[in-house]
Scaffold this active site. Structure first.
Site, PDB file in Angstrom:
ATOM      1  N   TYR A 245      44.579  -7.167  52.645  1.00  0.00           N
ATOM      2  CA  TYR A 245      45.456  -8.331  53.078  1.00  0.00           C
ATOM      3  C   TYR A 245      45.037  -9.171  54.107  1.00  0.00           C
ATOM      4  O   TYR A 245      44.468  -8.701  55.111  1.00  0.00           O
ATOM      5  CB  TYR A 245      46.949  -7.826  53.517  1.00  0.00           C
ATOM      6  CG  TYR A 245      48.007  -8.841  53.644  1.00  0.00           C
ATOM      7  CD1 TYR A 245      48.627  -8.950  52.345  1.00  0.00           C
ATOM      8  CD2 TYR A 245      48.382  -9.809  54.673  1.00  0.00           C
ATOM      9  CE1 TYR A 245      49.254 -10.158  52.186  1.00  0.00           C
ATOM     10  CE2 TYR A 245      49.113 -10.786  54.376  1.00  0.00           C
ATOM     11  CZ  TYR A 245      49.672 -11.123  53.179  1.00  0.00           C
ATOM     12  OH  TYR A 245      50.691 -12.082  53.140  1.00  0.00           O
ATOM     13  N   HIS A 251      47.209  -9.698  42.534  1.00  0.00           N
ATOM     14  CA  HIS A 251      47.858  -8.843  41.525  1.00  0.00           C
ATOM     15  C   HIS A 251      47.463  -7.385  42.205  1.00  0.00           C
ATOM     16  O   HIS A 251      46.421  -7.220  42.548  1.00  0.00           O
ATOM     17  CB  HIS A 251      47.092  -8.678  40.243  1.00  0.00           C
ATOM     18  CG  HIS A 251      47.477  -7.765  39.297  1.00  0.00           C
ATOM     19  ND1 HIS A 251      48.594  -7.988  38.471  1.00  0.00           N
ATOM     20  CD2 HIS A 251      47.311  -6.591  39.040  1.00  0.00           C
ATOM     21  CE1 HIS A 251      48.905  -7.056  37.743  1.00  0.00           C
ATOM     22  NE2 HIS A 251      48.037  -6.063  38.208  1.00  0.00           N
ATOM     23  N   HIS A 253      46.553  -4.239  43.622  1.00  0.00           N
ATOM     24  CA  HIS A 253      45.492  -3.269  43.524  1.00  0.00           C
ATOM     25  C   HIS A 253      45.140  -2.371  44.708  1.00  0.00           C
ATOM     26  O   HIS A 253      45.222  -2.865  45.767  1.00  0.00           O
ATOM     27  CB  HIS A 253      44.149  -3.831  43.179  1.00  0.00           C
ATOM     28  CG  HIS A 253      43.579  -4.917  43.702  1.00  0.00           C
ATOM     29  ND1 HIS A 253      44.356  -6.128  43.984  1.00  0.00           N
ATOM     30  CD2 HIS A 253      42.668  -5.001  44.660  1.00  0.00           C
ATOM     31  CE1 HIS A 253      43.516  -6.857  44.949  1.00  0.00           C
ATOM     32  NE2 HIS A 253      42.460  -6.312  45.456  1.00  0.00           N
TER      33      HIS A 253
END
Length: 324
Positions: A245, A251, A253
């Site tokens: 982050y 998406h 993962h």
């Protein structure tokens, strides 16, 4: 050259190899035991930085030998190659370079891989809701996830998949596991795998909620089982799982890496968040509220000054806060 320098340089060619003691830095440093003139000697080889000379760097691509493609997906390609000849050996077996090629690349790629200053930012739930979430949505709508969907739907890299649930059987529970494109696929201490989920409503760890805990536990167990089955010399407690982050792409993962992989910028605080830490935080949230999630917490992380998120979101917020 002085006599002492000449004598010192003459020692290395006389080294007679006996055995490898250790490899670290993901195989980029080798410590070897041997002898010189019958006396025991340690020789430590470490790859030097690439020269920055434009003449040198411009000549490298054409000088590579035994280029072997490891995979290709959309605009991403990765290879092993030799930087020079290997005498009396299978050149593929002794490849000394791992190469990634992005073609055609975008301005976003250029910014990501350029040298730049770094900032440490604080993202409150309000900043996430009002600024970062809309930014994420715009990035997804720009269509930069084709390569990931190619893998998930089985159109690309199907032969590389280590484990997957039957595609489409349960889109909310499905996931797969395959080697990350940055791993050379042979140095086990540098093992780096990537877990991709099928569902498309989870963009990042911000979308994880308490109700996802059983699924996260199940997925973690399957990833560990699959990795230790394919690579039996690795045990479960030699693996760590984390999410980025901000992630490079929106998406959901999960990264699975060997604990011996030396932590660079991508595993550092302010970039990597352990899966166990996320699960523990979800477990303690808001009692029995299954919708309580990571969108309600404040997250701190690093951003490059050339990144769109810094330029478009956090730098303007900083100016506004400073002015007020």
């Amino acid at each position: 050259m002085s006599e002492s320098e000449a004598n010192a340089e003459a020692l290395v060619p006389k080294f007679k190899f006996e055995r490898l003691l250790n490899q670290d830095q993901a195989g980029r440093r080798s410590s070897m035991l041997g002898t010189i003139d019958g006396q025991p000697a340690l020789l430590i080889l470490e790859r030097a930085p690439f020269p920055s000379s434009a003449d040198y760097l411009g000549s490298v691509p054409a000088s590579l030998r035994a280029i072997r493609n490891l995979g290709a997906n959309d605009i991403y390609h990765w290879y092993l190659a030799n930087s020079g000849p290997v005498s009396g050996a299978d050149s593929h077996e002794f490849a000394d370079l791992k190469i990634n090629l992005i073609w055609p690349c975008t301005e976003k790629h250029i910014k990501k891989y350029s040298r730049q200053g770094v900032r440490f930012v604080t993202e409150t739930p309000e900043i996430y809701r009002d600024h970062v979430r809309p930014y994420m949505q715009a990035q997804r709508e720009a269509g930069r996830l084709n390569w990931a969907f190619n893998i998930i739907e089985g159109r690309k890299e199907a032969e590389d998949v280590i484990y997957r649930t039957p595609y489409g059987e349960d889109p909310e529970e499905g996931f797969l596991l395959l080697p990350d494109l940055n791993w050379d696929r042979k140095t086990l201490d540098a093992l780096h795998l990537l877990g991709l989920v099928e569902r498309r409503d989870l963009w990042s760890l911000r979308d994880l909620r308490k109700k996802h805990l059983p699924w996260l536990r199940h997925m973690k167990a399957k990833f560990l089982d699959a990795t230790t089955s394919v690579y039996p010399s690795i045990e479960r407690d030699q693996l760590k799982l984390y999410l980025h982050y901000q992630p490079t792409y929106y998406h959901l993962h999960i990264h699975i890496v060997h604990v011996a992989l030396e932590a660079g910028a991508t595993q550092a605080t302010g970039k990597a968040v352990g899966l166990e830490s996320i699960m523990s935080q979800l477990e303690t949230m808001a009692g029995d509220d299954e919708e309580a999630g990571m969108d309600s917490v404040t997250l701190c992380y690093t951003l490059g000054e050339a990144s769109d998120l810094w330029v478009d979101v956090f730098e303007p917020l900083k100016r506004t806060n400073t002015a007020s």
